[in-house]
Design a protein around this motif. Structure first.
Motif, PDB file in Angstrom:
ATOM      1  N   LYS A 123      -8.626 -17.650  -2.060  1.00  0.00           N
ATOM      2  CA  LYS A 123      -7.704 -17.041  -1.095  1.00  0.00           C
ATOM      3  C   LYS A 123      -7.106 -15.752  -1.654  1.00  0.00           C
ATOM      4  CE  LYS A 123      -4.900 -19.408   1.447  1.00  0.00           C
ATOM      5  NZ  LYS A 123      -3.843 -20.313   1.947  1.00  0.00           N
ATOM      6  N   LEU A 124      -6.794 -15.777  -2.940  1.00  0.00           N
ATOM      7  CA  LEU A 124      -6.219 -14.603  -3.586  1.00  0.00           C
ATOM      8  C   LEU A 124      -7.232 -13.464  -3.654  1.00  0.00           C
ATOM      9  CD1 LEU A 124      -3.337 -14.343  -4.633  1.00  0.00           C
ATOM     10  CD2 LEU A 124      -4.183 -14.772  -6.931  1.00  0.00           C
ATOM     11  N   GLU A 125      -8.469 -13.809  -3.913  1.00  0.00           N
ATOM     12  CA  GLU A 125      -9.514 -12.790  -3.984  1.00  0.00           C
ATOM     13  C   GLU A 125      -9.755 -12.151  -2.623  1.00  0.00           C
ATOM     14  OE1 GLU A 125     -11.223 -11.180  -6.238  1.00  0.00           O
ATOM     15  OE2 GLU A 125     -10.022 -12.147  -7.794  1.00  0.00           O
ATOM     16  N   GLU A 126      -9.605 -12.929  -1.567  1.00  0.00           N
ATOM     17  CA  GLU A 126      -9.760 -12.370  -0.220  1.00  0.00           C
ATOM     18  C   GLU A 126      -8.692 -11.317   0.052  1.00  0.00           C
ATOM     19  OE1 GLU A 126      -9.783 -15.467   2.676  1.00  0.00           O
ATOM     20  OE2 GLU A 126     -11.533 -16.467   1.824  1.00  0.00           O
ATOM     21  N   LEU A 127      -7.462 -11.619  -0.370  1.00  0.00           N
ATOM     22  CA  LEU A 127      -6.373 -10.650  -0.217  1.00  0.00           C
ATOM     23  C   LEU A 127      -6.629  -9.410  -1.063  1.00  0.00           C
ATOM     24  CD1 LEU A 127      -3.184 -12.920  -0.310  1.00  0.00           C
ATOM     25  CD2 LEU A 127      -4.316 -11.937   1.682  1.00  0.00           C
ATOM     26  N   ALA A 128      -7.101  -9.629  -2.272  1.00  0.00           N
ATOM     27  CA  ALA A 128      -7.376  -8.505  -3.174  1.00  0.00           C
ATOM     28  C   ALA A 128      -8.461  -7.600  -2.599  1.00  0.00           C
ATOM     29  CB  ALA A 128      -7.803  -9.036  -4.537  1.00  0.00           C
ATOM     30  N   LYS A 129      -9.428  -8.189  -1.947  1.00  0.00           N
ATOM     31  CA  LYS A 129     -10.533  -7.414  -1.376  1.00  0.00           C
ATOM     32  C   LYS A 129     -10.038  -6.425  -0.336  1.00  0.00           C
ATOM     33  CE  LYS A 129     -14.945  -7.912   1.065  1.00  0.00           C
ATOM     34  NZ  LYS A 129     -15.899  -8.865   1.693  1.00  0.00           N
ATOM     35  N   THR A 130      -9.088  -6.864   0.512  1.00  0.00           N
ATOM     36  CA  THR A 130      -8.572  -5.973   1.556  1.00  0.00           C
ATOM     37  C   THR A 130      -7.825  -4.782   0.952  1.00  0.00           C
ATOM     38  OG1 THR A 130      -6.491  -7.217   1.778  1.00  0.00           O
ATOM     39  CG2 THR A 130      -8.347  -7.909   3.147  1.00  0.00           C
ATOM     40  N   LEU A 131      -7.163  -4.999  -0.190  1.00  0.00           N
ATOM     41  CA  LEU A 131      -6.458  -3.908  -0.857  1.00  0.00           C
ATOM     42  C   LEU A 131      -7.434  -2.983  -1.583  1.00  0.00           C
ATOM     43  CD1 LEU A 131      -3.355  -5.764  -2.347  1.00  0.00           C
ATOM     44  CD2 LEU A 131      -3.443  -4.292  -0.332  1.00  0.00           C
ATOM     45  N   ARG A 132      -8.443  -3.564  -2.183  1.00  0.00           N
ATOM     46  CA  ARG A 132      -9.440  -2.749  -2.894  1.00  0.00           C
ATOM     47  C   ARG A 132     -10.170  -1.825  -1.934  1.00  0.00           C
ATOM     48  NH1 ARG A 132     -10.919  -8.007  -5.977  1.00  0.00           N
ATOM     49  NH2 ARG A 132      -9.656  -7.806  -7.889  1.00  0.00           N
ATOM     50  N   GLU A 133     -10.347  -2.290  -0.701  1.00  0.00           N
ATOM     51  CA  GLU A 133     -11.007  -1.457   0.305  1.00  0.00           C
ATOM     52  C   GLU A 133     -10.179  -0.223   0.630  1.00  0.00           C
ATOM     53  OE1 GLU A 133     -11.596  -4.193   3.495  1.00  0.00           O
ATOM     54  OE2 GLU A 133     -13.431  -5.050   2.630  1.00  0.00           O
ATOM     55  N   LYS A 134      -8.881  -0.261   0.304  1.00  0.00           N
ATOM     56  CA  LYS A 134      -7.990   0.882   0.503  1.00  0.00           C
ATOM     57  C   LYS A 134      -7.880   1.729  -0.763  1.00  0.00           C
ATOM     58  CE  LYS A 134      -5.162  -1.555   3.908  1.00  0.00           C
ATOM     59  NZ  LYS A 134      -3.797  -2.035   4.267  1.00  0.00           N
ATOM     60  N   GLY A 135      -8.687   1.380  -1.774  1.00  0.00           N
ATOM     61  CA  GLY A 135      -8.685   2.145  -3.014  1.00  0.00           C
ATOM     62  C   GLY A 135      -7.608   1.735  -3.996  1.00  0.00           C
ATOM     63  N   ILE A 136      -7.017   0.556  -3.791  1.00  0.00           N
ATOM     64  CA  ILE A 136      -5.938   0.088  -4.655  1.00  0.00           C
ATOM     65  C   ILE A 136      -6.489  -0.748  -5.799  1.00  0.00           C
ATOM     66  CG2 ILE A 136      -3.889  -1.404  -4.725  1.00  0.00           C
ATOM     67  CD1 ILE A 136      -3.334  -0.549  -1.839  1.00  0.00           C
ATOM     68  N   PRO A 187       0.815  -1.232   0.000  1.00  0.00           N
ATOM     69  CA  PRO A 187       0.000   0.000   0.000  1.00  0.00           C
ATOM     70  C   PRO A 187       0.837   1.265   0.000  1.00  0.00           C
ATOM     71  CG  PRO A 187      -0.930  -1.604   1.515  1.00  0.00           C
ATOM     72  CD  PRO A 187       0.413  -2.152   1.091  1.00  0.00           C
ATOM     73  N   GLY A 188       2.003   1.238   0.638  1.00  0.00           N
ATOM     74  CA  GLY A 188       2.870   2.403   0.671  1.00  0.00           C
ATOM     75  C   GLY A 188       3.381   2.798  -0.699  1.00  0.00           C
ATOM     76  N   LEU A 189       3.531   1.828  -1.583  1.00  0.00           N
ATOM     77  CA  LEU A 189       3.995   2.115  -2.939  1.00  0.00           C
ATOM     78  C   LEU A 189       2.937   2.858  -3.744  1.00  0.00           C
ATOM     79  CD1 LEU A 189       5.811  -1.254  -3.740  1.00  0.00           C
ATOM     80  CD2 LEU A 189       6.781   0.870  -2.866  1.00  0.00           C
TER      81      LEU A 189
END
Length: 278
Positions: A59-72, A24-26
Motif C-alpha cells: 500500500k505504501l509503495e502504491e502511494l510512493a508511485k503516485t508521487l514519483r510520477e510527479k518527480g518527487i 507536493p507543494g512543499l
C-alpha cells in the motif's frame, strides 16, 4: 527549506488528502526528499502485526508511485511497534528535518490529549513537527493557506529563553521563503512600573534576533496573555504559519497546567510549526 521530510501515514482520509494535495507543494519550494512511513501498531494488531507487514508495504509503495510520477524523491519504510515511538526513532534514523502531522476538526487537541499518536509524537521527538490544521468542508478538507505558501508569512513567537535559539535555527531553514514575517514577544511579566522598560528591552532583543536570521521582519511587542496575543496577532497580520517552541518532554504536565504552546495548538486555525527546545 526543510529538505528531508518524514510523513507518517495511517492511510486515513485526511492523511491521504495531505499526501496528495499538500506534500507536493512543499517540493515546489525546496523540499528534496520525503520518507513515507507506516507503523503497524503492535498494541492493536498484536500477533497479526508481522503478517500485515507485506500488505502495508504494498500500500505504501502504491502511494510512493503516485508521487514519483510527479518527480518527487520518495522512500518508504514499515515499522512495527508503538506508533509515536517508532516515528520518533525513524526521524532520528533518517535525519529528518521535519515531521508532518495533519489533523482535522475543532476538538483536535482534546483528542490528542486523550492519547493519540500526534500527542505522543510531540512529546517523543526532537525534530520539528508541522501540525496542519484542516477543516472539513462537504466531502473534502481545507487548509487556510496553500502548502506552497506556508512559509511566506510566518508569525514567530519568542520568549527569549534558550528555546528561542532553537526556534531561530528552525526559521533560518526557510528564511529564503519569507516575504513578510513577524517576530512577536508578549510581555506578560514584571510589575506595572517596569512595563515600559520591559517593552523597550524586548524590542531590542527582537532586532537582534532578526539580524541573526538575516531576514527583515516586522517586530511586535504586545502586552497580555501570550497565547491570545499570538493567535490574535497571527490573524491580524494574515500570517500563514505560527512558529512556537515546546520546552522539554514534559508536555503532558504543560497540558494539564495549560501551557502557551498547548493553547495555541488547541485554538489556532492556522498551521503550527512546533519546535522542540532540547
Amino acid at each position: 527549506m526543510f529538505e528531508k521530510i518524514l510523513y507518517p501515514t495511517d492511510f486515513s482520509d485526511i492523511s491521504l488528502h495531505t499526501l496528495r494535495n499538500c506534500v507536493p507543494g512543499l517540493f515546489e519550494i525546496g523540499a528534496q526528499e520525503v520518507h513515507l512511513l507506516h507503523v503497524i501498531d503492535i498494541t492493536v494488531a498484536e500477533l497479526q502485526a508481522f503478517e500485515l507487514e507485506e500488505v502495508y508495504k504494498n500500500k505504501l509503495e502504491e502511494l510512493a508511485k503516485t508521487l514519483r510520477e510527479k518527480g518527487i524523491n520518495v522512500k518508504t519504510s514499515i515499522r512495527i511497534g508503538i506508533p509515536a515511538i517508532e516515528i520518533a526513532e525513524e526521524a532520528e534514523s533518517i535525519g529528518a528535518d521535519l515531521i508532518i502531522s495533519p489533523s482535522v476538526g475543532e476538538n483536535v487537541w482534546r483528542q490528542m490529549f486523550l492519547g493519540s499518536t500526534a500527542s505522543n509524537l510531540v512529546r517523543a521527538t526532537k525534530r520539528p513537527v508541522l501540525l496542519l490544521k484542516y477543516s472539513k468542508k462537504d466531502d473534502s478538507f481545507e487548509l487556510p493557506v496553500e502548502c506552497s505558501e506556508l512559509f511566506k508569512r510566518p508569525l514567530v513567537a519568542l520568549d527569549f529563553s534558550e528555546c528561542s535559539e532553537k526556534i531561530t535555527e528552525a526559521v533560518t531553514k526557510f528564511k529564503e521563503l519569507i516575504e513578510k514575517g513577524v517576530l512577536l514577544h508578549s510581555v506578560d511579566y514584571g510589575k506595572i512600573e517596569e512595563l515600559e522598560g520591559n517593552i523597550e528591552a524586548a524590542k531590542k532583543r527582537l532586532d537582534e534576533i532578526a539580524g541573526k536570521i538575516g531576514v527583515e521582519f516586522k517586530k511586535e511587542v504586545m502586552v497580555g496573555t501570550a497565547s491570545q496575543t499570538i493567535i490574535g496577532t497571527a490573524l491580524a497580520k494574515k500570517a500563514t504559519l505560527i512558529v512556537i517552541g515546546k520546552k522539554g518532554r514534559s508536555i503532558i504536565k504543560e497540558l494539564i497546567l495549560g501551557s502557551t504552546a498547548e493553547r495555541v495548538i488547541r485554538d489556532s486555525k492556522l498551521p503550527v510549526l512546533l519546535v522542540p527546545c532540547e
